[in-house]
Design a protein around this motif. Structure first.
Motif, PDB file in Angstrom:
ATOM      1  N   GLN A  81      49.811  37.460  41.760  1.00  0.00           N
ATOM      2  CA  GLN A  81      49.310  38.634  41.027  1.00  0.00           C
ATOM      3  C   GLN A  81      50.217  39.853  41.215  1.00  0.00           C
ATOM      4  O   GLN A  81      49.856  40.958  40.801  1.00  0.00           O
ATOM      5  N   ALA A  82      51.371  39.661  41.828  1.00  0.00           N
ATOM      6  CA  ALA A  82      52.180  40.793  42.295  1.00  0.00           C
ATOM      7  C   ALA A  82      52.546  41.813  41.224  1.00  0.00           C
ATOM      8  O   ALA A  82      52.652  43.007  41.509  1.00  0.00           O
ATOM      9  N   ASP A  83      52.734  41.351  39.992  1.00  0.00           N
ATOM     10  CA  ASP A  83      53.193  42.282  38.953  1.00  0.00           C
ATOM     11  C   ASP A  83      52.063  42.937  38.182  1.00  0.00           C
ATOM     12  O   ASP A  83      52.313  43.769  37.303  1.00  0.00           O
ATOM     13  N   LYS A  84      50.833  42.602  38.496  1.00  0.00           N
ATOM     14  CA  LYS A  84      49.695  43.181  37.774  1.00  0.00           C
ATOM     15  C   LYS A  84      49.326  44.560  38.300  1.00  0.00           C
ATOM     16  O   LYS A  84      49.672  44.922  39.435  1.00  0.00           O
ATOM     17  N   LEU A  85      48.576  45.289  37.485  1.00  0.00           N
ATOM     18  CA  LEU A  85      47.990  46.544  37.957  1.00  0.00           C
ATOM     19  C   LEU A  85      46.685  46.216  38.674  1.00  0.00           C
ATOM     20  O   LEU A  85      45.998  45.250  38.320  1.00  0.00           O
ATOM     21  N   PRO A  86      46.311  47.029  39.676  1.00  0.00           N
ATOM     22  CA  PRO A  86      45.097  46.750  40.444  1.00  0.00           C
ATOM     23  C   PRO A  86      43.859  46.512  39.578  1.00  0.00           C
ATOM     24  O   PRO A  86      43.063  45.613  39.860  1.00  0.00           O
ATOM     25  N   ALA A  87      43.721  47.285  38.495  1.00  0.00           N
ATOM     26  CA  ALA A  87      42.511  47.163  37.664  1.00  0.00           C
ATOM     27  C   ALA A  87      42.366  45.780  37.048  1.00  0.00           C
ATOM     28  O   ALA A  87      41.267  45.384  36.652  1.00  0.00           O
ATOM     29  N   HIS A  88      43.466  45.030  36.982  1.00  0.00           N
ATOM     30  CA  HIS A  88      43.394  43.698  36.392  1.00  0.00           C
ATOM     31  C   HIS A  88      43.048  42.622  37.409  1.00  0.00           C
ATOM     32  O   HIS A  88      43.043  41.433  37.089  1.00  0.00           O
ATOM     33  N   LEU A  89      42.762  43.032  38.615  1.00  0.00           N
ATOM     34  CA  LEU A  89      42.371  42.090  39.663  1.00  0.00           C
ATOM     35  C   LEU A  89      40.873  42.219  39.953  1.00  0.00           C
ATOM     36  O   LEU A  89      40.273  43.268  39.691  1.00  0.00           O
ATOM     37  N   SER A  90      40.306  41.161  40.510  1.00  0.00           N
ATOM     38  CA  SER A  90      38.898  41.239  40.942  1.00  0.00           C
ATOM     39  C   SER A  90      38.802  42.135  42.178  1.00  0.00           C
ATOM     40  O   SER A  90      39.821  42.439  42.820  1.00  0.00           O
ATOM     41  N   GLY A  91      37.579  42.527  42.518  1.00  0.00           N
ATOM     42  CA  GLY A  91      37.372  43.362  43.703  1.00  0.00           C
ATOM     43  C   GLY A  91      37.885  42.696  44.976  1.00  0.00           C
ATOM     44  O   GLY A  91      38.507  43.341  45.820  1.00  0.00           O
ATOM     45  N   GLY A  92      37.633  41.404  45.099  1.00  0.00           N
ATOM     46  CA  GLY A  92      38.080  40.685  46.296  1.00  0.00           C
ATOM     47  C   GLY A  92      39.598  40.659  46.393  1.00  0.00           C
ATOM     48  O   GLY A  92      40.176  40.822  47.471  1.00  0.00           O
ATOM     49  N   GLN A  93      40.231  40.485  45.237  1.00  0.00           N
ATOM     50  CA  GLN A  93      41.702  40.490  45.218  1.00  0.00           C
ATOM     51  C   GLN A  93      42.228  41.882  45.551  1.00  0.00           C
ATOM     52  O   GLN A  93      43.188  42.025  46.311  1.00  0.00           O
ATOM     53  N   GLN A  94      41.590  42.913  44.990  1.00  0.00           N
ATOM     54  CA  GLN A  94      42.046  44.285  45.270  1.00  0.00           C
ATOM     55  C   GLN A  94      41.918  44.605  46.762  1.00  0.00           C
ATOM     56  O   GLN A  94      42.800  45.237  47.344  1.00  0.00           O
ATOM     57  N   GLN A  95      40.829  44.144  47.368  1.00  0.00           N
ATOM     58  CA  GLN A  95      40.673  44.429  48.795  1.00  0.00           C
ATOM     59  C   GLN A  95      41.731  43.686  49.605  1.00  0.00           C
ATOM     60  O   GLN A  95      42.240  44.203  50.606  1.00  0.00           O
ATOM     61  N   ARG A  96      42.127  42.503  49.164  1.00  0.00           N
ATOM     62  CA  ARG A  96      43.187  41.782  49.872  1.00  0.00           C
ATOM     63  C   ARG A  96      44.536  42.491  49.714  1.00  0.00           C
ATOM     64  O   ARG A  96      45.337  42.509  50.644  1.00  0.00           O
ATOM     65  N   VAL A  97      44.753  43.095  48.545  1.00  0.00           N
ATOM     66  CA  VAL A  97      45.966  43.905  48.364  1.00  0.00           C
ATOM     67  C   VAL A  97      45.923  45.104  49.330  1.00  0.00           C
ATOM     68  O   VAL A  97      46.931  45.438  49.972  1.00  0.00           O
ATOM     69  N   ALA A  98      44.746  45.720  49.438  1.00  0.00           N
ATOM     70  CA  ALA A  98      44.615  46.873  50.346  1.00  0.00           C
ATOM     71  C   ALA A  98      44.940  46.460  51.788  1.00  0.00           C
ATOM     72  O   ALA A  98      45.565  47.218  52.534  1.00  0.00           O
ATOM     73  N   ILE A  99      44.545  45.267  52.162  1.00  0.00           N
ATOM     74  CA  ILE A  99      44.852  44.776  53.513  1.00  0.00           C
ATOM     75  C   ILE A  99      46.367  44.555  53.651  1.00  0.00           C
ATOM     76  O   ILE A  99      46.977  44.989  54.632  1.00  0.00           O
ATOM     77  N   ALA A 100      46.974  43.940  52.638  1.00  0.00           N
ATOM     78  CA  ALA A 100      48.434  43.712  52.673  1.00  0.00           C
ATOM     79  C   ALA A 100      49.167  45.053  52.744  1.00  0.00           C
ATOM     80  O   ALA A 100      50.147  45.206  53.485  1.00  0.00           O
TER      81      ALA A 100
ATOM     82  N   GLU B 211      33.422  48.727  56.605  1.00  0.00           N
ATOM     83  CA  GLU B 211      32.623  47.992  55.613  1.00  0.00           C
ATOM     84  C   GLU B 211      33.486  47.486  54.447  1.00  0.00           C
ATOM     85  O   GLU B 211      33.217  47.788  53.281  1.00  0.00           O
ATOM     86  N   PRO B 212      34.491  46.684  54.772  1.00  0.00           N
ATOM     87  CA  PRO B 212      35.461  46.276  53.744  1.00  0.00           C
ATOM     88  C   PRO B 212      34.880  45.385  52.654  1.00  0.00           C
ATOM     89  O   PRO B 212      35.492  45.257  51.599  1.00  0.00           O
ATOM     90  N   THR B 213      33.713  44.794  52.899  1.00  0.00           N
ATOM     91  CA  THR B 213      33.164  43.893  51.878  1.00  0.00           C
ATOM     92  C   THR B 213      31.887  44.435  51.231  1.00  0.00           C
ATOM     93  O   THR B 213      31.288  43.772  50.390  1.00  0.00           O
ATOM     94  N   SER B 214      31.507  45.658  51.601  1.00  0.00           N
ATOM     95  CA  SER B 214      30.212  46.179  51.111  1.00  0.00           C
ATOM     96  C   SER B 214      30.182  46.447  49.610  1.00  0.00           C
ATOM     97  O   SER B 214      29.124  46.452  49.008  1.00  0.00           O
ATOM     98  N   ALA B 215      31.359  46.696  49.018  1.00  0.00           N
ATOM     99  CA  ALA B 215      31.382  47.000  47.583  1.00  0.00           C
ATOM    100  C   ALA B 215      31.645  45.749  46.737  1.00  0.00           C
ATOM    101  O   ALA B 215      31.782  45.846  45.522  1.00  0.00           O
ATOM    102  N   LEU B 216      31.729  44.599  47.394  1.00  0.00           N
ATOM    103  CA  LEU B 216      32.139  43.383  46.668  1.00  0.00           C
ATOM    104  C   LEU B 216      30.950  42.557  46.190  1.00  0.00           C
ATOM    105  O   LEU B 216      29.904  42.511  46.857  1.00  0.00           O
ATOM    106  N   ASP B 217      31.145  41.886  45.061  1.00  0.00           N
ATOM    107  CA  ASP B 217      30.159  40.907  44.629  1.00  0.00           C
ATOM    108  C   ASP B 217      30.111  39.803  45.679  1.00  0.00           C
ATOM    109  O   ASP B 217      31.137  39.468  46.278  1.00  0.00           O
ATOM    110  N   PRO B 218      28.924  39.207  45.868  1.00  0.00           N
ATOM    111  CA  PRO B 218      28.752  38.234  46.954  1.00  0.00           C
ATOM    112  C   PRO B 218      29.789  37.110  46.970  1.00  0.00           C
ATOM    113  O   PRO B 218      30.247  36.717  48.039  1.00  0.00           O
ATOM    114  N   GLU B 219      30.187  36.635  45.789  1.00  0.00           N
ATOM    115  CA  GLU B 219      31.091  35.486  45.774  1.00  0.00           C
ATOM    116  C   GLU B 219      32.505  35.854  46.209  1.00  0.00           C
ATOM    117  O   GLU B 219      33.347  34.976  46.388  1.00  0.00           O
TER     118      GLU B 219
END
Ligand code: ADP
Ligand code: MG
Length: 240
Positions: free
Chosen positions: A129-148, A162-170
């Motif tokens: 997903q490296a070349d995408k803009l953040p908005a084109h990623l799911s919440g879980g993917q965006q949080q993983r980018v934030a960790i990276a 609370e890194p997972t509090s804003a995420l959908d359960p899945e």
């Protein structure tokens, strides 16, 4: 790695951190739990100086927190922080989100920063997903980018509020799995979370906060099976 001694913090009349003493050793994973409003976020924010303290001392890797200026910027990059909201740069690609800090703050060579970003994005399972803009990623993917992005600064300790509090359960597990791997790799971590499965699996120690105080701390096994204080017993009875 992180030592808080007699730390006090007020917001006006509200005494939010009351004489906090906490030592986090190198490689240790400390999970902080407690009711809403107990001071967990404020505790995290004081560790990297997003909040000042009224009294007491905080040291990170033996250095006392500087008041401001260059020394503070350096300290901040020693302490990575991941929030509930991902706070990615919206107009930058995923890849650039990860290289920007190292290039601008750490003065790392562009090619080196790019290679490291690719490696980190692979580590959090998101290289494709490296070349995408953040908005084109799911919440879980965006949080993983934030960790990276945080890891790219080579922090000595990582704080997660609370890194997972804003995420959908899945999407919660994909983020917790990255954090668990990080913990296994020996990262020093402070994690505020309501994910008790993660606490059991990854924490070396659970710290229970209520009303601005550390009420109890123990290994996860001991804490969950045999909470000592009435506050902790009450809290666990509501969430488990
Ligand atoms: P937690 O993360 O455990 O829910 P917080 O650290 O966010 O708790 O908040 C602790 C207390 O401090 C709460 O009563 C909250 O309303 C208050 N508080 C937090 N930030 C501020 C602020 N910037 N100004 C005033 N009060 C605040
Ligand atoms: Mg909070």
């Amino acid at each position: 790695m992180v030592v808080l001694e007699n730390v006090n913090k007020h917001f006006g009349d509200l005494h939010v951190l009351k004489d906090i003493n906490l030592t986090i050793h190198t490689g240790e994973v400390v999970v902080v739990i407690g009711p809403s409003g107990s001071g967990k976020s404020t505790l995290c924010r004081t560790i990297n100086r997003l909040e000042t303290i009224d009294s007491g001392t905080i040291t990170v890797d033996g250095k006392q927190l500087p008041e401001e200026g260059k020394a503070l910027a350096a300290l901040r990059s020693d302490v990575g922080m991941v929030f509930q909201s991902f706070n990615l740069f919206a107009h930058k690609s995923v890849h650039d989100n990860v290289t920007l800090g190292p290039i601008k703050v750490r003065k790392i060579d562009k090619d080196k920063a790019a290679a490291r970003a690719t490696e980190l994005l692979e580590r959090v399972g998101i290289a494709s997903q490296a070349d995408k803009l953040p908005a084109h990623l799911s919440g879980g993917q965006q949080q993983r980018v934030a960790i990276a992005r945080s890891l790219a600064m080579d922090p000595k300790v990582m704080l997660f509020d609370e890194p997972t509090s804003a995420l959908d359960p899945e999407m919660i597990n994909e983020v917790l799995d990255v954090m668990t791997a990080l913990a296994k790799d020996g990262m020093t971590m402070v994690v505020v979370t309501h994910e008790m499965g993660f606490a059991r699996r990854a924490a070396d120690r659970v710290v229970f906060m209520a009303d601005g105080q550390i009420v109890e701390e123990n290994t996860p096994d001991e804490f969950f099976s045999n909470p000592q204080s009435a506050r902790a017993q009450d809290f666990l009875s509501k969430i488990l």
